[in-house]
Design a protein around this motif. Structure first.
Motif, PDB file in Angstrom:
ATOM      1  N   PRO A 151       0.820  -1.216   0.000  1.00 47.20           N
ATOM      2  CA  PRO A 151       0.000   0.000   0.000  1.00 47.20           C
ATOM      3  C   PRO A 151       0.854   1.266   0.000  1.00 47.20           C
ATOM      4  CG  PRO A 151       0.099  -0.928   2.193  1.00 47.20           C
ATOM      5  CD  PRO A 151       0.799  -1.906   1.289  1.00 47.20           C
ATOM      6  N   LYS A 152       0.382   2.279  -0.727  1.00 45.97           N
ATOM      7  CA  LYS A 152       1.038   3.591  -0.775  1.00 45.97           C
ATOM      8  C   LYS A 152      -0.030   4.674  -0.721  1.00 45.97           C
ATOM      9  CE  LYS A 152       5.369   2.306  -1.391  1.00 45.97           C
ATOM     10  NZ  LYS A 152       5.335   0.987  -1.864  1.00 45.97           N
ATOM     11  N   TRP A 153       0.109   5.592   0.238  1.00 47.07           N
ATOM     12  CA  TRP A 153      -0.824   6.717   0.360  1.00 47.07           C
ATOM     13  C   TRP A 153      -0.565   7.743  -0.727  1.00 47.07           C
ATOM     14  CZ3 TRP A 153      -4.915   6.398   3.319  1.00 47.07           C
ATOM     15  CH2 TRP A 153      -4.889   5.565   4.429  1.00 47.07           C
ATOM     16  N   SER A 154      -1.636   8.358  -1.204  1.00 42.96           N
ATOM     17  CA  SER A 154      -1.486   9.491  -2.118  1.00 42.96           C
ATOM     18  C   SER A 154      -0.892  10.655  -1.331  1.00 42.96           C
ATOM     19  CB  SER A 154      -2.840   9.882  -2.723  1.00 42.96           C
ATOM     20  OG  SER A 154      -3.747  10.310  -1.717  1.00 42.96           O
ATOM     21  N   PRO A 155      -0.271  11.621  -2.011  1.00 42.65           N
ATOM     22  CA  PRO A 155       0.354  12.745  -1.293  1.00 42.65           C
ATOM     23  C   PRO A 155      -0.602  13.514  -0.383  1.00 42.65           C
ATOM     24  CG  PRO A 155       1.089  12.709  -3.563  1.00 42.65           C
ATOM     25  CD  PRO A 155      -0.005  11.678  -3.441  1.00 42.65           C
ATOM     26  N   ASP A 156      -1.876  13.606  -0.770  1.00 46.20           N
ATOM     27  CA  ASP A 156      -2.841  14.329   0.075  1.00 46.20           C
ATOM     28  C   ASP A 156      -3.571  13.401   1.052  1.00 46.20           C
ATOM     29  OD1 ASP A 156      -4.600  12.953  -1.560  1.00 46.20           O
ATOM     30  OD2 ASP A 156      -5.523  14.748  -2.426  1.00 46.20           O
ATOM     31  N   ALA A 157      -3.177  12.125   1.090  1.00 37.42           N
ATOM     32  CA  ALA A 157      -3.724  11.117   2.006  1.00 37.42           C
ATOM     33  C   ALA A 157      -5.223  10.854   1.830  1.00 37.42           C
ATOM     34  CB  ALA A 157      -3.417  11.465   3.459  1.00 37.42           C
TER      35      ALA A 157
ATOM     36  N   GLY B 221      -0.005  13.712  -7.103  1.00 36.68           N
ATOM     37  CA  GLY B 221      -1.086  12.744  -6.961  1.00 36.68           C
ATOM     38  C   GLY B 221      -1.869  12.448  -8.214  1.00 36.68           C
ATOM     39  N   THR B 222      -1.389  12.897  -9.364  1.00 33.07           N
ATOM     40  CA  THR B 222      -2.132  12.678 -10.600  1.00 33.07           C
ATOM     41  C   THR B 222      -1.712  11.424 -11.355  1.00 33.07           C
ATOM     42  OG1 THR B 222      -0.619  14.015 -11.927  1.00 33.07           O
ATOM     43  CG2 THR B 222      -2.516  15.153 -10.915  1.00 33.07           C
ATOM     44  N   GLN B 223      -0.550  10.869 -11.003  1.00 27.89           N
ATOM     45  CA  GLN B 223      -0.041   9.700 -11.713  1.00 27.89           C
ATOM     46  C   GLN B 223       0.492   8.662 -10.724  1.00 27.89           C
ATOM     47  OE1 GLN B 223       2.124  10.581 -15.574  1.00 27.89           O
ATOM     48  NE2 GLN B 223       2.470  12.470 -14.416  1.00 27.89           N
ATOM     49  N   ILE B 224       0.577   7.425 -11.215  1.00 22.92           N
ATOM     50  CA  ILE B 224       1.135   6.318 -10.439  1.00 22.92           C
ATOM     51  C   ILE B 224       2.142   5.590 -11.321  1.00 22.92           C
ATOM     52  CG2 ILE B 224       0.633   4.133  -9.280  1.00 22.92           C
ATOM     53  CD1 ILE B 224      -2.245   5.252  -8.829  1.00 22.92           C
ATOM     54  N   VAL B 225       3.330   5.365 -10.771  1.00 24.98           N
ATOM     55  CA  VAL B 225       4.323   4.538 -11.455  1.00 24.98           C
ATOM     56  C   VAL B 225       4.285   3.165 -10.791  1.00 24.98           C
ATOM     57  CG1 VAL B 225       6.246   5.291  -9.982  1.00 24.98           C
ATOM     58  CG2 VAL B 225       6.727   4.412 -12.277  1.00 24.98           C
TER      59      VAL B 225
ATOM     60  N   VAL C 167       3.781   4.046 -16.243  1.00 21.57           N
ATOM     61  CA  VAL C 167       3.134   5.181 -15.589  1.00 21.57           C
ATOM     62  C   VAL C 167       1.709   5.256 -16.107  1.00 21.57           C
ATOM     63  CG1 VAL C 167       3.069   7.693 -15.371  1.00 21.57           C
ATOM     64  CG2 VAL C 167       5.247   6.513 -15.271  1.00 21.57           C
ATOM     65  N   ILE C 168       0.771   5.484 -15.181  1.00 22.31           N
ATOM     66  CA  ILE C 168      -0.627   5.679 -15.537  1.00 22.31           C
ATOM     67  C   ILE C 168      -1.151   6.894 -14.800  1.00 22.31           C
ATOM     68  CG2 ILE C 168      -1.220   3.278 -16.060  1.00 22.31           C
ATOM     69  CD1 ILE C 168      -2.310   3.038 -13.206  1.00 22.31           C
ATOM     70  N   SER C 169      -2.235   7.457 -15.323  1.00 19.77           N
ATOM     71  CA  SER C 169      -2.950   8.485 -14.568  1.00 19.77           C
ATOM     72  C   SER C 169      -3.614   7.798 -13.384  1.00 19.77           C
ATOM     73  CB  SER C 169      -4.005   9.162 -15.446  1.00 19.77           C
ATOM     74  OG  SER C 169      -3.381   9.889 -16.468  1.00 19.77           O
TER      75      SER C 169
ATOM     76  N   ASP D 144      -6.483   7.742 -12.463  1.00 22.50           N
ATOM     77  CA  ASP D 144      -7.779   7.141 -12.812  1.00 22.50           C
ATOM     78  C   ASP D 144      -7.626   5.893 -13.674  1.00 22.50           C
ATOM     79  OD1 ASP D 144      -7.136   8.073 -15.360  1.00 22.50           O
ATOM     80  OD2 ASP D 144      -8.790   9.495 -15.465  1.00 22.50           O
ATOM     81  N   GLY D 145      -6.376   5.515 -14.002  1.00 17.98           N
ATOM     82  CA  GLY D 145      -6.118   4.313 -14.796  1.00 17.98           C
ATOM     83  C   GLY D 145      -5.949   4.557 -16.277  1.00 17.98           C
ATOM     84  N   SER D 146      -6.126   5.773 -16.718  1.00 13.62           N
ATOM     85  CA  SER D 146      -5.976   6.052 -18.152  1.00 13.62           C
ATOM     86  C   SER D 146      -4.514   6.320 -18.499  1.00 13.62           C
ATOM     87  CB  SER D 146      -6.833   7.256 -18.543  1.00 13.62           C
ATOM     88  OG  SER D 146      -6.361   8.426 -17.889  1.00 13.62           O
ATOM     89  N   GLY D 147      -4.204   6.207 -19.779  1.00 15.97           N
ATOM     90  CA  GLY D 147      -2.898   6.609 -20.282  1.00 15.97           C
ATOM     91  C   GLY D 147      -1.735   5.726 -19.884  1.00 15.97           C
ATOM     92  N   ASP D 148      -1.948   4.422 -19.735  1.00 15.11           N
ATOM     93  CA  ASP D 148      -0.856   3.505 -19.381  1.00 15.11           C
ATOM     94  C   ASP D 148       0.244   3.565 -20.440  1.00 15.11           C
ATOM     95  OD1 ASP D 148       0.826   1.346 -18.795  1.00 15.11           O
ATOM     96  OD2 ASP D 148      -0.804  -0.082 -18.540  1.00 15.11           O
ATOM     97  N   ARG D 149       1.480   3.833 -19.975  1.00 11.29           N
ATOM     98  CA  ARG D 149       2.606   3.838 -20.911  1.00 11.29           C
ATOM     99  C   ARG D 149       3.851   3.264 -20.264  1.00 11.29           C
ATOM    100  NH1 ARG D 149       2.467   8.954 -18.887  1.00 11.29           N
ATOM    101  NH2 ARG D 149       4.446  10.038 -18.588  1.00 11.29           N
ATOM    102  N   LYS D 150       4.588   2.493 -21.044  1.00 10.12           N
ATOM    103  CA  LYS D 150       5.836   1.884 -20.594  1.00 10.12           C
ATOM    104  C   LYS D 150       6.924   2.945 -20.654  1.00 10.12           C
ATOM    105  CE  LYS D 150       7.971  -0.987 -23.320  1.00 10.12           C
ATOM    106  NZ  LYS D 150       8.478  -2.136 -24.062  1.00 10.12           N
ATOM    107  N   ILE D 151       7.752   3.037 -19.593  1.00  8.34           N
ATOM    108  CA  ILE D 151       8.775   4.097 -19.567  1.00  8.34           C
ATOM    109  C   ILE D 151      10.199   3.557 -19.482  1.00  8.34           C
ATOM    110  CG2 ILE D 151       7.202   5.852 -18.663  1.00  8.34           C
ATOM    111  CD1 ILE D 151       8.532   5.410 -15.888  1.00  8.34           C
ATOM    112  N   THR D 152      10.369   2.230 -19.426  1.00  7.68           N
ATOM    113  CA  THR D 152      11.713   1.646 -19.420  1.00  7.68           C
ATOM    114  C   THR D 152      11.773   0.533 -20.460  1.00  7.68           C
ATOM    115  OG1 THR D 152      11.157   0.064 -17.680  1.00  7.68           O
ATOM    116  CG2 THR D 152      12.151   2.159 -16.978  1.00  7.68           C
ATOM    117  N   PRO D 153      12.962   0.196 -20.936  1.00  6.29           N
ATOM    118  CA  PRO D 153      13.076  -0.897 -21.914  1.00  6.29           C
ATOM    119  C   PRO D 153      12.804  -2.260 -21.262  1.00  6.29           C
ATOM    120  CG  PRO D 153      15.248  -0.060 -21.334  1.00  6.29           C
ATOM    121  CD  PRO D 153      14.245   0.837 -20.664  1.00  6.29           C
ATOM    122  N   ASP D 154      12.436  -3.228 -22.086  1.00  2.00           N
ATOM    123  CA  ASP D 154      12.116  -4.567 -21.582  1.00  2.00           C
ATOM    124  C   ASP D 154      13.298  -5.237 -20.899  1.00  2.00           C
ATOM    125  OD1 ASP D 154       9.522  -4.378 -22.494  1.00  2.00           O
ATOM    126  OD2 ASP D 154       9.951  -5.377 -24.393  1.00  2.00           O
ATOM    127  N   SER D 155      14.489  -4.882 -21.273  1.00  5.02           N
ATOM    128  CA  SER D 155      15.674  -5.566 -20.751  1.00  5.02           C
ATOM    129  C   SER D 155      16.127  -5.045 -19.383  1.00  5.02           C
ATOM    130  CB  SER D 155      16.825  -5.420 -21.742  1.00  5.02           C
ATOM    131  OG  SER D 155      17.117  -4.041 -21.934  1.00  5.02           O
TER     132      SER D 155
END
Length: 105
Positions: free
Chosen positions: A13-19, A68-72, A82-84, A86-97
């Motif tokens: 579990p991880k709290w959002s910055p505004d709890a 608090g707008t995104q989650i890695v 990284v996603i918003s 709300d779950g939208s905008g899922d994108r990979k930010i590191t290479p597979d290796s």
């Protein structure tokens, strides 16, 4: 209650910055092979799945952005996404290796 069971079956579990919210990992259903990232209100209510990993993959180690707008999170302990919040905008930010686990903003 259903919310208490959902939270008790959760990990990392991880709290959002505004709890006001908490991100955590859990199985989307009892029969699921992998784990996904969920977000719930601070009291455990309104839990919703925000990451949707392929079949047997695990999404883990969620961490909130400072605003608090995104989650890695780590997918299969190998790749960061990284996603918003709300779950939208899922994108990979590191290479597979890359062995990438435990991200932190």
């Amino acid at each position: 209650s259903g919310d208490a069971m959902l939270i008790s079956a959760a990990g990392e579990p991880k709290w959002s910055p505004d709890a006001t919210h908490i991100a955590f990992m859990r199985k989307p259903s009892p029969s699921s092979a992998g784990y996904a990232v969920f977000v719930a209100n601070a009291d455990g209510s309104a839990a919703r799945q925000v990451s949707f990993p392929p079949d047997t993959n695990d999404d883990s180690s969620p961490s909130w952005s400072h605003d608090g707008t995104q989650i890695v999170f780590s997918r299969q302990y190998l790749v960061l996404h990284v996603i918003s919040a709300d779950g939208s905008g899922d994108r990979k930010i590191t290479p597979d290796s890359l062995w990438a686990n435990g991200p932190n903003w």
